[in-house]
Scaffold this motif. Structure first.
Motif, PDB file in Angstrom:
ATOM      1  N   PHE A   1       0.827  -1.201   0.000  1.00  0.00           N
ATOM      2  CA  PHE A   1       0.000   0.000   0.000  1.00  0.00           C
ATOM      3  C   PHE A   1       0.867   1.261   0.000  1.00  0.00           C
ATOM      4  N   THR A   2       1.890   1.290   0.858  1.00  0.00           N
ATOM      5  CA  THR A   2       2.744   2.472   0.961  1.00  0.00           C
ATOM      6  C   THR A   2       3.488   2.731  -0.338  1.00  0.00           C
ATOM      7  N   LYS A   3       4.014   1.681  -0.957  1.00  0.00           N
ATOM      8  CA  LYS A   3       4.737   1.818  -2.229  1.00  0.00           C
ATOM      9  C   LYS A   3       3.812   2.370  -3.311  1.00  0.00           C
ATOM     10  N   GLU A   4       2.590   1.867  -3.375  1.00  0.00           N
ATOM     11  CA  GLU A   4       1.622   2.332  -4.377  1.00  0.00           C
ATOM     12  C   GLU A   4       1.243   3.785  -4.139  1.00  0.00           C
ATOM     13  N   PHE A   5       1.019   4.149  -2.873  1.00  0.00           N
ATOM     14  CA  PHE A   5       0.638   5.517  -2.524  1.00  0.00           C
ATOM     15  C   PHE A   5       1.741   6.500  -2.890  1.00  0.00           C
ATOM     16  N   ASN A   6       2.986   6.163  -2.513  1.00  0.00           N
ATOM     17  CA  ASN A   6       4.107   7.065  -2.795  1.00  0.00           C
ATOM     18  C   ASN A   6       4.365   7.202  -4.287  1.00  0.00           C
ATOM     19  N   LYS A   7       4.155   6.128  -5.032  1.00  0.00           N
ATOM     20  CA  LYS A   7       4.349   6.189  -6.479  1.00  0.00           C
ATOM     21  C   LYS A   7       3.341   7.137  -7.126  1.00  0.00           C
ATOM     22  N   GLU A   8       2.104   7.114  -6.648  1.00  0.00           N
ATOM     23  CA  GLU A   8       1.067   7.961  -7.215  1.00  0.00           C
ATOM     24  C   GLU A   8       1.284   9.437  -6.897  1.00  0.00           C
ATOM     25  N   ARG A   9       1.824   9.720  -5.716  1.00  0.00           N
ATOM     26  CA  ARG A   9       1.976  11.119  -5.313  1.00  0.00           C
ATOM     27  C   ARG A   9       3.341  11.701  -5.678  1.00  0.00           C
ATOM     28  N   GLN A  10       4.280  10.864  -6.153  1.00  0.00           N
ATOM     29  CA  GLN A  10       5.622  11.344  -6.454  1.00  0.00           C
ATOM     30  C   GLN A  10       5.646  12.467  -7.490  1.00  0.00           C
TER      31      GLN A  10
END
Length: 326
Positions: free
Chosen positions: A163-172
């Motif tokens: 979840f954290t990896k997906e979230f950070n990728k989207e907001r990068q």
């Protein structure tokens, strides 16, 4: 036709090559992991293979031009001018510059301060801590969702890492654009205020190193230090002998002047020690330089980085450093 660049350098190769050794059309640099304490950890690498991250600046978009907008800005608007800036700054006879040259120098330093992974990684780590707490709360309540900043997030079928990896990728991409916007605002302020200073050190065995986060911000009031404060002094090693310093509060009539200082003897030693220590502290993964410079840093690391003892003078410290072969 635009090309999709996957390996995106957050420390420009045009900068790193001035700490490197040229072989044909390639440049090779010695690197030391930031946490290393022994010279056996020093390795040599093509500058193309250090200080990069895949798709760091890639934006959402239907075309390659849209996706590569930030990468193109850095490469075609700033990096392309670096060699000419470097020649100006390291030419001892160059004391006056044009307003355009001044703008390029300050823009280059400020964008190098913001474009590294330091700010993105700090945000990533913060979100890891936030979501770790959220996951723990979800487990306690027996639910598969949580709210963050007035938005509901489902964690159904996802572990914390996924979840954290997906979230950070989207907001990068948004973070990258915010960094760029902040840099532009700071550039406008610093163009109006900064003095441009170049410090040179003399001494056959004295060399500066650099790092994967090479622009160091300092302030006379460290207890109230803010990374984005225009009153910060910005320091950037240019090569093994030169360091650029941007100092705020320059009189208007002196804005197009380069102030130069050459340090010798003990002053050179102090400059080298403090600058290299700052680079180590500022680095995320690696410090870079010649093999000799990195070995010298390691030889004096323990002595130069320990706290000063009560009653100990600067002369005492230099004496111990001399004993270590500085």
């Amino acid at each position: 036709m635009a090309e999709l660049v996957k390996r995106q350098h957050y420390v420009p190769r045009t900068y790193l090559k001035h700490f490197s050794e040229q072989s044909g059309d390639k440049y090779f640099i010695h690197a030391l992991p930031s946490e290393a304490t022994g010279a056996d950890k020093i390795f040599i690498s093509n500058i193309a293979n250090v200080a990069f991250e895949r798709h760091l600046y890639t934006l959402p978009g239907e075309t390659i031009e849209q996706q590569m907008a930030v990468e193109k800005l850095y490469s075609e608007e700033l990096e392309v001018h670096y060699d000419s800036i470097y020649e100006i700054l390291t030419d001892p006879d160059k004391t006056e510059i044009s307003p355009k040259e001044r703008e390029l120098i300050i823009s280059t330093v400020v964008t190098m301060y913001y474009r590294t992974t330091k700010w993105v990684n700090a945000s990533r780590k913060l979100m890891e801590r936030v979501f770790a707490g959220a996951y723990q709360l979800c487990e306690q309540k027996g639910v598969d969702y949580f709210s963050f900043e007035n938005e509901k997030f489902s964690i159904a079928g996802k572990n914390l890492e996924e979840f954290t990896k997906e979230f950070n990728k989207e907001r990068q991409p948004g973070m990258i654009l915010i960094q760029l916007e902040t840099a532009f605002k700071l550039i406008a302020l610093r163009i109006l205020n900064d003095s441009i200073c170049v410090n040179k050190i003399e001494g056959e065995n004295l060399e500066f190193v650099t790092s994967d986060n090479p622009v160091v911000a300092k302030n006379n009031t460290p207890e109230r230090f803010a990374p984005f404060d225009p009153a910060n002094t910005l320091e950037l090693p240019l090569d093994s002998k030169h360091k650029l310093v941007l100092i705020p509060e320059c009189p208007q009539e002196l804005r197009n002047r380069i102030f130069r200082r050459t340090s010798t003897a003990h002053f050179s030693e102090v400059e080298k020690l403090t600058t290299n220590y700052s680079q180590m502290q500022n680095s995320e993964k690696h410090i870079f330089g010649s093999k000799k410079a990195l070995e010298s840093y390691l030889a004096t690391k323990q002595e130069s980085e320990r706290p000063i003892q009560d009653g100990e003078s600067t002369a005492d410290i230099f004496k111990k450093l001399k004993e270590l072969g500085l």
